[in-house]
Design a protein around this motif. Structure first.
Motif, PDB file in Angstrom:
ATOM      1  N   LYS A 158       0.850  -1.192   0.000  1.00 45.11           N
ATOM      2  CA  LYS A 158       0.000   0.000   0.000  1.00 45.11           C
ATOM      3  C   LYS A 158       0.881   1.235   0.000  1.00 45.11           C
ATOM      4  O   LYS A 158       1.915   1.263   0.667  1.00 45.11           O
ATOM      5  CB  LYS A 158      -0.874   0.003   1.247  1.00 45.11           C
ATOM      6  CG  LYS A 158      -1.848   1.158   1.300  1.00 45.11           C
ATOM      7  CD  LYS A 158      -2.490   1.292   2.647  1.00 45.11           C
ATOM      8  CE  LYS A 158      -3.315   0.091   2.997  1.00 45.11           C
ATOM      9  NZ  LYS A 158      -3.982   0.247   4.309  1.00 45.11           N
ATOM     10  N   SER A 201      -9.180   5.505 -13.287  1.00 43.59           N
ATOM     11  CA  SER A 201     -10.123   4.384 -13.415  1.00 43.59           C
ATOM     12  C   SER A 201      -9.438   3.084 -13.023  1.00 43.59           C
ATOM     13  O   SER A 201     -10.057   2.194 -12.437  1.00 43.59           O
ATOM     14  CB  SER A 201     -10.633   4.290 -14.855  1.00 43.59           C
ATOM     15  OG  SER A 201     -11.224   5.505 -15.244  1.00 43.59           O
ATOM     16  N   ASP A 202      -8.130   2.987 -13.353  1.00 42.45           N
ATOM     17  CA  ASP A 202      -7.392   1.756 -13.020  1.00 42.45           C
ATOM     18  C   ASP A 202      -7.294   1.557 -11.517  1.00 42.45           C
ATOM     19  O   ASP A 202      -7.307   0.430 -11.025  1.00 42.45           O
ATOM     20  CB  ASP A 202      -5.965   1.823 -13.597  1.00 42.45           C
ATOM     21  CG  ASP A 202      -5.963   1.795 -15.118  1.00 42.45           C
ATOM     22  OD1 ASP A 202      -6.987   1.398 -15.701  1.00 42.45           O
ATOM     23  OD2 ASP A 202      -4.940   2.187 -15.716  1.00 42.45           O
ATOM     24  N   HIS A 257      -9.338   3.149  -9.249  1.00 44.03           N
ATOM     25  CA  HIS A 257     -10.634   3.448  -8.622  1.00 44.03           C
ATOM     26  C   HIS A 257     -10.519   4.594  -7.613  1.00 44.03           C
ATOM     27  O   HIS A 257     -10.974   4.500  -6.461  1.00 44.03           O
ATOM     28  CB  HIS A 257     -11.211   2.205  -7.926  1.00 44.03           C
ATOM     29  CG  HIS A 257     -11.210   0.994  -8.793  1.00 44.03           C
ATOM     30  ND1 HIS A 257     -11.955   0.906  -9.939  1.00 44.03           N
ATOM     31  CD2 HIS A 257     -10.533  -0.180  -8.707  1.00 44.03           C
ATOM     32  CE1 HIS A 257     -11.743  -0.263 -10.520  1.00 44.03           C
ATOM     33  NE2 HIS A 257     -10.876  -0.941  -9.786  1.00 44.03           N
ATOM     34  N   ARG A 258      -9.906   5.660  -8.037  1.00 45.91           N
ATOM     35  CA  ARG A 258      -9.760   6.816  -7.161  1.00 45.91           C
ATOM     36  C   ARG A 258     -10.126   8.083  -7.916  1.00 45.91           C
ATOM     37  O   ARG A 258      -9.782   8.241  -9.089  1.00 45.91           O
ATOM     38  CB  ARG A 258      -8.315   6.949  -6.674  1.00 45.91           C
ATOM     39  CG  ARG A 258      -7.874   5.874  -5.687  1.00 45.91           C
ATOM     40  CD  ARG A 258      -8.522   6.096  -4.328  1.00 45.91           C
ATOM     41  NE  ARG A 258      -8.119   5.080  -3.365  1.00 45.91           N
ATOM     42  CZ  ARG A 258      -8.771   3.936  -3.168  1.00 45.91           C
ATOM     43  NH1 ARG A 258      -9.868   3.653  -3.851  1.00 45.91           N
ATOM     44  NH2 ARG A 258      -8.335   3.069  -2.273  1.00 45.91           N
ATOM     45  N   PHE A 287      -4.659   7.023  -1.041  1.00 38.33           N
ATOM     46  CA  PHE A 287      -4.058   5.735  -0.692  1.00 38.33           C
ATOM     47  C   PHE A 287      -4.424   4.714  -1.756  1.00 38.33           C
ATOM     48  O   PHE A 287      -5.600   4.572  -2.110  1.00 38.33           O
ATOM     49  CB  PHE A 287      -4.544   5.279   0.679  1.00 38.33           C
ATOM     50  CG  PHE A 287      -4.020   6.137   1.793  1.00 38.33           C
ATOM     51  CD1 PHE A 287      -2.853   5.792   2.465  1.00 38.33           C
ATOM     52  CD2 PHE A 287      -4.669   7.309   2.156  1.00 38.33           C
ATOM     53  CE1 PHE A 287      -2.349   6.599   3.488  1.00 38.33           C
ATOM     54  CE2 PHE A 287      -4.181   8.118   3.169  1.00 38.33           C
ATOM     55  CZ  PHE A 287      -3.018   7.773   3.830  1.00 38.33           C
ATOM     56  N   GLY A 318      -3.324   0.687  -3.703  1.00 34.55           N
ATOM     57  CA  GLY A 318      -2.636  -0.583  -3.583  1.00 34.55           C
ATOM     58  C   GLY A 318      -3.136  -1.434  -2.438  1.00 34.55           C
ATOM     59  O   GLY A 318      -4.124  -1.071  -1.800  1.00 34.55           O
ATOM     60  N   LYS A 323      -0.362  -5.011  -8.100  1.00 37.61           N
ATOM     61  CA  LYS A 323       0.402  -6.015  -8.845  1.00 37.61           C
ATOM     62  C   LYS A 323       1.313  -5.274  -9.823  1.00 37.61           C
ATOM     63  O   LYS A 323       1.073  -4.106 -10.146  1.00 37.61           O
ATOM     64  CB  LYS A 323      -0.551  -6.941  -9.611  1.00 37.61           C
ATOM     65  CG  LYS A 323      -1.523  -7.699  -8.732  1.00 37.61           C
ATOM     66  CD  LYS A 323      -0.817  -8.784  -7.954  1.00 37.61           C
ATOM     67  CE  LYS A 323      -1.797  -9.545  -7.071  1.00 37.61           C
ATOM     68  NZ  LYS A 323      -1.123 -10.264  -5.990  1.00 37.61           N
TER      69      LYS A 323
END
Lengths: 243, 109
Positions: free
Chosen positions: B47, B65-66, B68-69, B82, B84, B87
């Motif tokens: 993280k 979008s990748d 989700h923030r 924040f 993670g 991968k």
């Protein structure tokens, strides 16, 4: 009027609230719900709608003003309540194991002789990354409510709202929802007298940058108990823009 | 009374959230409606905290979008995001108010 809503009315605020606050964001939201039940049930074709305006006043506080219209089956829509909703963001998304928020609402009845309602409770959310290659979002609301004012009952009600969605694309995130409504947690009665509904939901958003964003939710809920009716279709449309 | 006890129990859930101590922090600066650096390398399976510093006078929205923030960064302010554990791979982000110029990606490796 979310918790303690009479079984005779529909429940447009059957929705799962998120714990995040968008600071400086103005939003307009419409919620609708139409219930289906047996021919003589007051839930059959009962409708309810809310129209809301909200704003992220602080990085951790969003406030919304909402008007609620509802009708039992075959009745005219009436303006039932004006509601002030607050969402307090407790944690940053992803900062801790859970994302946490807190919901507080006061609904002032606009109907003569009807009590108003105060409701509050936690919003708990878990993000799961890359499980079988899919990211997913799981959100639980546990809202407790109590009537206040004229002819208020002494009962404390509870509404459980759960939503899990697979975040496949920003535009399409399918999943399912569950809602449980118990009018009096001290005397919950048999499950047949409680309202429990579950069903699929489709959520998503479309950016209109730099002119804001449109979000939607649409779902069908199957009634699991006689008090919940046969089912209900619900939808939410939201336009949000930052300033 | 019973309702009060239930409310107290709900608040008691908060410690279950767990601490976010020792989270490595990385900075992204918004200047002239661009992210600097445009490529940020971060460790996998960990993280991380992204500190997004907006040096422009106008607001920007950090969005991915990748990852989700999405979060607005007021002009002249900074926010923390924040993400993670990630991968190995590349994750795009952009500024929603200036998509043509404010773009970048995070490389986890």
């Amino acid at each position: 009027m979310s918790v303690l809503a009479s079984a005779a009315t529909a429940r447009a605020d059957l929705k799962v609230r998120m714990p995040q606050v968008e600071y400086g964001e103005l939003e307009f939201e419409h919620n609708g719900l139409v219930s289906f039940a047996g021919k003589n049930s007051p839930l059959n074709h009962a409708q309810s709608y809310t129209n809301e305006i909200g704003y992220g006043l602080l990085p951790w506080w969003q406030i919304e003003l909402e008007g609620e219209l509802a009708s039992g089956g075959g009745q005219h829509l009436t303006w039932n309540a004006v509601t002030l909703e607050n969402i307090f963001q407790i944690t940053e998304p992803g900062e801790y194991f859970f994302n946490l928020g807190f919901f507080v609402e006061y609904a002032q009845s606009t109907l003569r002789g009807q009590p108003s309602n105060f409701a509050a409770g936690p919003i708990i959310q878990k993000e799961l990354h890359n499980v079988f290659g899919i990211d997913s979002l799981h959100t639980l609301n546990l809202i407790f409510g109590r009537d206040v004012g004229h002819d208020a009952s002494r009962a404390t009600g509870m509404e459980i709202a759960w939503q899990s969605v697979a975040q496949i694309t920003p535009l399409i995130a399918p999943g399912f929802e569950y809602y449980g409504i118990i009018d009096d947690i001290a005397h919950p009665g048999p499950s047949s007298q409680q309202q429990h509904l579950i069903g699929p939901v489709l959520t998503g958003g479309y950016s209109l940058a730099p002119y804001g964003k449109l979000n939607y939710e649409v779902g069908y809920l199957f009634g699991l108990t006689p008090a919940a009716g046969r089912g209900a279709v619900r939808w939410r449309l939201e336009y949000e823009m930052s300033f | 009374m019973r309702a009060s006890l239930i409310m107290a129990a709900m608040f008691a859930i908060t410690p279950l959230a767990g601490a976010a101590a020792d989270t490595p922090s990385f900075s992204l600066t918004i200047r002239n409606h661009r992210f600097e650096p445009a490529e940020l390398v971060v460790p996998v399976d960990q993280k991380i905290e992204l500190r997004v510093i907006n040096q422009d006078p106008t607001p920007e929205e950090f969005e991915s979008s990748d990852l989700h923030r999405e979060k607005v960064v007021p002009g002249g302010k900074q926010i923390s995001v924040f993400i993670g554990p990630l991968k190995a791979g590349s994750y795009e982000f952009f500024g929603d108010f200036n998509r043509a110029t404010a773009r970048g990606h995070i490389v986890a490796k």
